[in-house]
Write a protein that holds these residues in place. Structure first.
Motif, short mmCIF file in Angstrom:
data_model
loop_
_atom_site.label_atom_id
_atom_site.label_comp_id
_atom_site.label_asym_id
_atom_site.label_seq_id
_atom_site.Cartn_x
_atom_site.Cartn_y
_atom_site.Cartn_z
N ARG A 297 8.66 46.48 6.36
CA ARG A 297 7.47 46.89 7.09
C ARG A 297 6.21 46.24 6.54
NH1 ARG A 297 5.76 52.94 9.13
NH2 ARG A 297 3.73 52.36 9.97
N TYR A 298 6.16 46.09 5.22
CA TYR A 298 4.96 45.53 4.59
C TYR A 298 5.20 44.11 4.08
CZ TYR A 298 3.47 50.40 4.71
OH TYR A 298 3.14 51.67 5.13
N ALA A 299 6.11 43.38 4.72
CA ALA A 299 6.44 42.03 4.26
C ALA A 299 5.25 41.09 4.33
CB ALA A 299 7.59 41.46 5.09
N ASP A 300 4.37 41.26 5.33
CA ASP A 300 3.22 40.36 5.45
C ASP A 300 2.18 40.59 4.37
OD1 ASP A 300 2.66 42.87 6.37
OD2 ASP A 300 1.40 42.21 8.04
N GLN A 301 2.28 41.67 3.62
CA GLN A 301 1.34 41.96 2.55
C GLN A 301 1.92 41.71 1.17
OE1 GLN A 301 -0.28 45.92 3.07
NE2 GLN A 301 -0.19 45.77 5.31
N ALA A 306 9.02 37.12 3.24
CA ALA A 306 8.74 36.81 4.63
C ALA A 306 9.21 37.95 5.52
CB ALA A 306 9.45 35.51 5.04
N ALA A 307 8.59 38.05 6.68
CA ALA A 307 9.00 39.07 7.65
C ALA A 307 10.40 38.75 8.15
CB ALA A 307 8.02 39.10 8.81
N ALA A 310 11.63 35.30 9.99
CA ALA A 310 10.67 34.22 9.79
C ALA A 310 11.35 33.03 9.15
CB ALA A 310 9.51 34.70 8.94
#
Length: 363
Positions: A297-301, A306-307, A310
């Protein structure tokens, strides 16, 4: 030890348990669907991990086939309650699916009663590959590669799904996640207390004796083969119940989920949580299950993560989570042999100080 000292030792643990129970019951009123799903998957994993801990942590039998018994419970419920299938009432199908997992464990128990150590682990590993073959090819029962949708559970006219009857509690609409949350709490509490009572009674002492020395246990009158087989059956039934709850939470199951990686995850749960500890198995299950979901859920942070889906050199949340709890296993083995359960016990129940003996008075 005086009665007051005993109360001081037991009191913090009971207070922490009561506070945790109140918080868990209140979560559906404040958390969104994602966190409720994380909790549902964690509760299902905890039920299966408690069963595996009885088998591997208490009786000392290595099992790499726990995913097979999870699959028996999940697919057993789906086939018994769905179409094609007998179309039984879902509550009856749930009970029969758990019994079916126990039957599968009973059929394997003669091997578990004769094989030891790594050889037992290899034998249970064969169950995973056998189960994968059956799940892919028995399309009339499992749906093949595409899997099957899961019929919602219904008890006494109440459906654990987002269908009629509509349910609103204190202004909060209760959908499938909220309803299944309380079902998961009830099932986890039942498994928790039954496992603790089993470990504190004569069967638990017999299984611990088997783990320490089968020769010594047999000399004390413990029927070794019978207890080894019984541990396998009980562990399989817990896994079957976990499989049913996983199926209800996912609302659809596929064969790829019940692979070798899932069995390895369950071994990681009981090692991180602490072998032979019911509470430790629960804590390890929550850690191993929730970590990849939260990281996804918080992969982009998160750096270097990576999400899901991706492209690039960054690793996905599932792989990153496995690296983390792989490191956690090493740290537990080196510094906290009792796992999370042992660490909690040391924090909540500090060791009793030695009793000072009165000095002898000289005449």
């Amino acid at each position: 030890m005086s009665g007051r000292a005993a109360l001081r030792r037991v009191g913090p643990a009971r207070a922490a348990g009561a506070a945790a129970a109140v918080l868990l019951c209140a979560f559906p009123f404040y958390l969104d669907a994602f966190w409720l799903q994380v909790g549902l998957f964690s509760m299902a994993a905890a039920i299966g991990a408690i069963g595996l801990n009885l088998l591997s942590g208490t009786s000392g039998q290595l099992s790499l086939g726990h995913a097979f018994f999870l699959a028996v419970g999940a697919y057993g419920y789906v086939w018994l309650a769905g179409e094609p299938g007998p179309g039984l009432p879902p509550a009856v199908a749930m009970v029969l699916a758990v019994c079916l997992s126990g039957l599968a464990g009973g059929l394997f128990s003669p091997i578990a009663g004769r094989v030891r150590g790594v050889y037992l682990g290899v034998a249970t590993l064969a169950l995973v590959f056998l189960g994968q073959h059956v799940m892919v090819n028995a399309e009339g029962v499992t749906g093949g590669f595409n899997g099957r949708s899961v019929p919602p559970l219904e008890i006494g006219g109440f459906t654990f799904a987002e269908t009629d009857p509509a349910l609103v509690v204190l202004g909060v609409p209760f959908g499938a996640e909220e309803r299944l949350w309380y079902l998961g709490l009830v099932l986890l509490a039942a498994v928790w207390f039954s496992a603790r009572n089993l470990l504190r009674g004569r069967p638990g002492r017999a299984l611990s004796a088997l783990r320490d020395s089968e020769v010594a246990a047999a000399a004390m009158g413990v029927p070794v083969a019978r207890y080894r087989s019984a541990a396998f059956v009980v562990s399989s039934m817990y896994a079957g119940l976990a499989g049913v709850l996983i199926a209800l939470a996912f609302r659809g199951i596929v064969p790829d989920y019940f692979g070798l990686a899932l069995s390895i995850d369950y071994l990681a749960m009981i090692v991180i949580g602490g072998l032979g500890s019911v509470g430790g198995a629960t804590a390890g299950a929550v850690f191993v299950t929730a970590l990849p979901l939260v990281m996804g859920r918080y992969a982009d942070q998160l750096p270097l993560v990576a999400a899901p889906g991706a492209t690039g050199h960054a690793i996905g949340p599932t792989e990153a989570a496995r690296y983390l709890y792989g490191a956690a296993i090493i740290l537990v083995l080196l510094y906290v042999p009792g796992g999370l359960g042992g660490l909690f016990r040391r924090r909540v129940r500090p060791p009793t100080p030695p009793v000072r003996q009165p000095k002898e008075q000289t005449p």
